[in-house]
Write a protein that holds these residues in place. Structure first.
Motif, PDB file in Angstrom:
ATOM      1  N   THR A  26       0.916  -1.072  -0.084  1.00 33.03           N
ATOM      2  CA  THR A  26       0.107  -0.047   0.014  1.00 33.03           C
ATOM      3  C   THR A  26       0.912   1.195  -0.145  1.00 33.03           C
ATOM      4  O   THR A  26       0.214   2.464  -0.472  1.00 33.03           O
ATOM      5  CB  THR A  26      -1.086   0.060   1.207  1.00 33.03           C
ATOM      6  N   ASN A  27       2.027   1.184   0.473  1.00 34.62           N
ATOM      7  CA  ASN A  27       2.836   2.498   0.574  1.00 34.62           C
ATOM      8  C   ASN A  27       3.570   2.729  -0.703  1.00 34.62           C
ATOM      9  O   ASN A  27       4.616   1.832  -1.342  1.00 34.62           O
ATOM     10  CB  ASN A  27       4.041   2.286   1.670  1.00 34.62           C
ATOM     11  N   SER A  28       3.299   3.827  -1.355  1.00 34.70           N
ATOM     12  CA  SER A  28       3.885   3.989  -2.721  1.00 34.70           C
ATOM     13  C   SER A  28       5.501   4.548  -2.777  1.00 34.70           C
ATOM     14  O   SER A  28       5.939   4.643  -3.635  1.00 34.70           O
ATOM     15  CB  SER A  28       2.901   5.049  -3.290  1.00 34.70           C
ATOM     16  N   SER A  52      12.442  -0.712  -7.648  1.00 37.17           N
ATOM     17  CA  SER A  52      11.521  -0.097  -8.291  1.00 37.17           C
ATOM     18  C   SER A  52      11.807   0.346  -9.733  1.00 37.17           C
ATOM     19  O   SER A  52      10.832   0.781 -10.572  1.00 37.17           O
ATOM     20  CB  SER A  52      10.762   0.888  -7.666  1.00 37.17           C
ATOM     21  N   LYS A  68       4.006  -1.576 -10.482  1.00 33.95           N
ATOM     22  CA  LYS A  68       4.206  -0.430  -9.593  1.00 33.95           C
ATOM     23  C   LYS A  68       2.809  -0.018  -9.685  1.00 33.95           C
ATOM     24  O   LYS A  68       2.280   0.523  -8.675  1.00 33.95           O
ATOM     25  CB  LYS A  68       5.177   0.566 -10.012  1.00 33.95           C
ATOM     26  N   SER A  69       2.212   0.144 -10.852  1.00 32.96           N
ATOM     27  CA  SER A  69       0.861   0.804 -10.985  1.00 32.96           C
ATOM     28  C   SER A  69      -0.306   0.442 -10.217  1.00 32.96           C
ATOM     29  O   SER A  69      -1.166   0.744  -9.496  1.00 32.96           O
ATOM     30  CB  SER A  69       0.256   1.037 -12.428  1.00 32.96           C
ATOM     31  N   LYS A  71       0.790  -1.828  -7.484  1.00 32.00           N
ATOM     32  CA  LYS A  71       1.228  -1.946  -6.220  1.00 32.00           C
ATOM     33  C   LYS A  71       1.224  -3.618  -6.051  1.00 32.00           C
ATOM     34  O   LYS A  71       0.802  -3.842  -4.902  1.00 32.00           O
ATOM     35  CB  LYS A  71       0.685  -1.325  -5.238  1.00 32.00           C
TER      36      LYS A  71
END
Lengths: 114, 113
Positions: A26-28, A52, A68-69, A71
């Protein structure tokens, strides 16, 4: 608040087939992701990692994919072997935050049946 | 290969005792960590240290303290052991740099009676 989630507590596959273990975060700000394997009564062993800036990293039978988009990351094991039976932990870090702490998921127990 | 050694594999202590868990690493790593692992809860960080005599609280520091007098050694102290501290305790170390894995010891299975 669970920042790293492994929603499947267990997974069972046949020897020779592909194992896919999933992990959501949840943490971008997380920018480095790792997978560890743990046998009973032993410490976790580092398996593979991805930063990343990449979306895929391979090491032999193990491949980690990062989306990444969404997550989301996944660990693919091909072909699966009985010796792969273990608990797999996903972990993430926000190294830009100045700390090398890892946040771990709760683990997925993989059983590879002969 | 990195070697992280925890002094005991299994330990049984009584409620109220002061308990010391020791961890030594041989790779000159700056960072050292203590976790506990419980079924269904994964690995939870208790304390970590990024240098000698430095310490920072993790997610569950209550009831624990730590000591780092030498770079290679990181001790976890249960000031007054309680039954809810029965757990698997794992020590780890890492280089102080970005994008580096932590390397774990084999753990200490601690039972508090």
């Amino acid at each position: 608040d669970q920042q790293v989630k492994q929603n499947s507590p267990s997974l069972s596959v046949q020897e020779g087939r592909i194992s896919i273990l999933n992990c959501d975060y949840t943490n971008s700000m997380f920018d480095y992701f790792l997978w560890y394997k743990k046998y009973p009564a032993e410490g976790p062993t580092f398996l593979i990692s991805i930063s990343s800036i990449k979306d895929k990293n391979e090491d032999g039978r193990f491949t980690v994919f990062l989306n990444k988009s969404a997550k989301h990351l996944s660990l693919h094991i091909v072909p699966s072997q009985p010796g792969d039976s273990a608990v797999y932990f996903c972990a993430a870090s926000d190294a830009q935050g100045g700390s090398e702490k890892l946040v771990f998921g709760k683990g997925t127990k993989l059983t590879v049946n002969p | 290969d990195v070697k992280v050694t925890q002094s005991s594999r299994y330990l049984v202590k009584r409620t109220g005792e002061k308990v010391f868990l020791e961890c030594v690493q041989d790779m000159d790593h700056e960072n050292m960590f203590w976790y506990r692992q419980d079924p269904g809860l994964g690995l939870r960080l208790i304390y970590f240290s990024y240098d000698v005599k430095m310490k920072e609280k993790g997610d569950i520091p209550e009831g624990y303290s730590v000591s780092r007098e030498k770079k290679e050694r990181f001790s976890l102290i249960l000031e007054s052991a309680s039954t809810n501290q029965t757990s698997m305790y794992l020590c780890a170390s890492s280089i102080r740099a970005r994008n580096q894995p932590q390397h774990f010891g084999d753990g200490t299975r601690l039972s508090i009676l």
